[in-house]
Design a protein around this motif. Structure first.
Motif, PDB file in Angstrom:
ATOM      1  N   ASP A   1      49.661 -31.939 -11.657  1.00 37.58           N
ATOM      2  CA  ASP A   1      48.656 -31.213 -12.423  1.00 37.58           C
ATOM      3  C   ASP A   1      47.428 -30.877 -11.590  1.00 37.58           C
ATOM      4  OD1 ASP A   1      50.225 -31.264 -14.680  1.00 37.58           O
ATOM      5  OD2 ASP A   1      49.219 -33.010 -15.556  1.00 37.58           O
ATOM      6  N   LYS A   2      47.029 -31.788 -10.708  1.00 39.64           N
ATOM      7  CA  LYS A   2      45.784 -31.612  -9.949  1.00 39.64           C
ATOM      8  C   LYS A   2      45.939 -30.770  -8.692  1.00 39.64           C
ATOM      9  CE  LYS A   2      43.281 -33.831 -12.786  1.00 39.64           C
ATOM     10  NZ  LYS A   2      42.473 -33.073 -13.708  1.00 39.64           N
TER      11      LYS A   2
ATOM     12  N   TRP B   1      50.356 -36.693 -12.589  1.00 36.61           N
ATOM     13  CA  TRP B   1      48.927 -36.373 -12.460  1.00 36.61           C
ATOM     14  C   TRP B   1      48.700 -35.521 -11.221  1.00 36.61           C
ATOM     15  CZ3 TRP B   1      45.549 -37.642  -8.501  1.00 36.61           C
ATOM     16  CH2 TRP B   1      44.206 -37.359  -8.745  1.00 36.61           C
TER      17      TRP B   1
END
Length: 161
Positions: free
Chosen positions: A107-108, A104
């Motif tokens: 991705d961020k 995550w």
């Protein structure tokens, strides 16, 4: 150009003319190997290769470390077999919990930052392992190291790019 180009073919690239600043689109077909050969491998790729290699070695060292340390601590601290198992298990539980978090995060905030932060976690808590005075502390610290180790596969994707 073949009617069904393979996925390795790059079928279009853009070139901006320096004199007129107009965009020209060429539709020559080149393979990935030809594109890499044209661009070349520079200093950045070599540095990335070394950094990724070092982090991959640290990943492999974690497994070796566990077997060595638990045998040594069995003598020094009088570890039971369930405590040995808990120490080894902590790393893998940390990996299970860390993998979705690092994915995550990649991705961020980006793969590079995720990769660097996981390396910092491994380094910090890896050195923190030597400060542990008892089994619960060691289990906690090794769990956090496992959490960090779960972020190392991000380096494979950075290197592949």
């Amino acid at each position: 150009m073949s009617p069904n180009p393979s996925q390795e073919d790059l079928t279009a690239y853009e070139v901006r003319s320096w004199s007129t600043n107009e965009l020209e689109v060429h539709s020559e077909s080149v393979t990935i190997e030809e594109a890499i050969e044209t661009v070349g491998i520079g200093r950045t790729q070599w540095i990335l290769l070394v950094l990724c290699g070092l982090t991959f070695m640290s990943d492999a060292a974690e497994v070796t470390f566990l077997s060595f340390v638990t045998e040594q601590l069995k003598c020094d601290w009088g570890l039971t077999s369930s405590q040995e198992t808990s120490i080894a298990q902590a790393v893998f539980v940390g990996m299970i919990l860390g993998a979705p978090v690092w994915g995550w995060m990649a991705d961020k905030v980006g793969r590079r930052m995720s990769f660097l932060l996981s390396s910092v976690v491994i380094t910090g808590f890896g050195f923190g392992t030597c400060l542990c005075q008892n089994v619960p502390q060691l289990i906690g610290v090794r769990g956090v190291v496992g959490f960090g180790v779960a972020g190392l596969p991000v380096g494979f994707y950075i290197f592949a790019e």
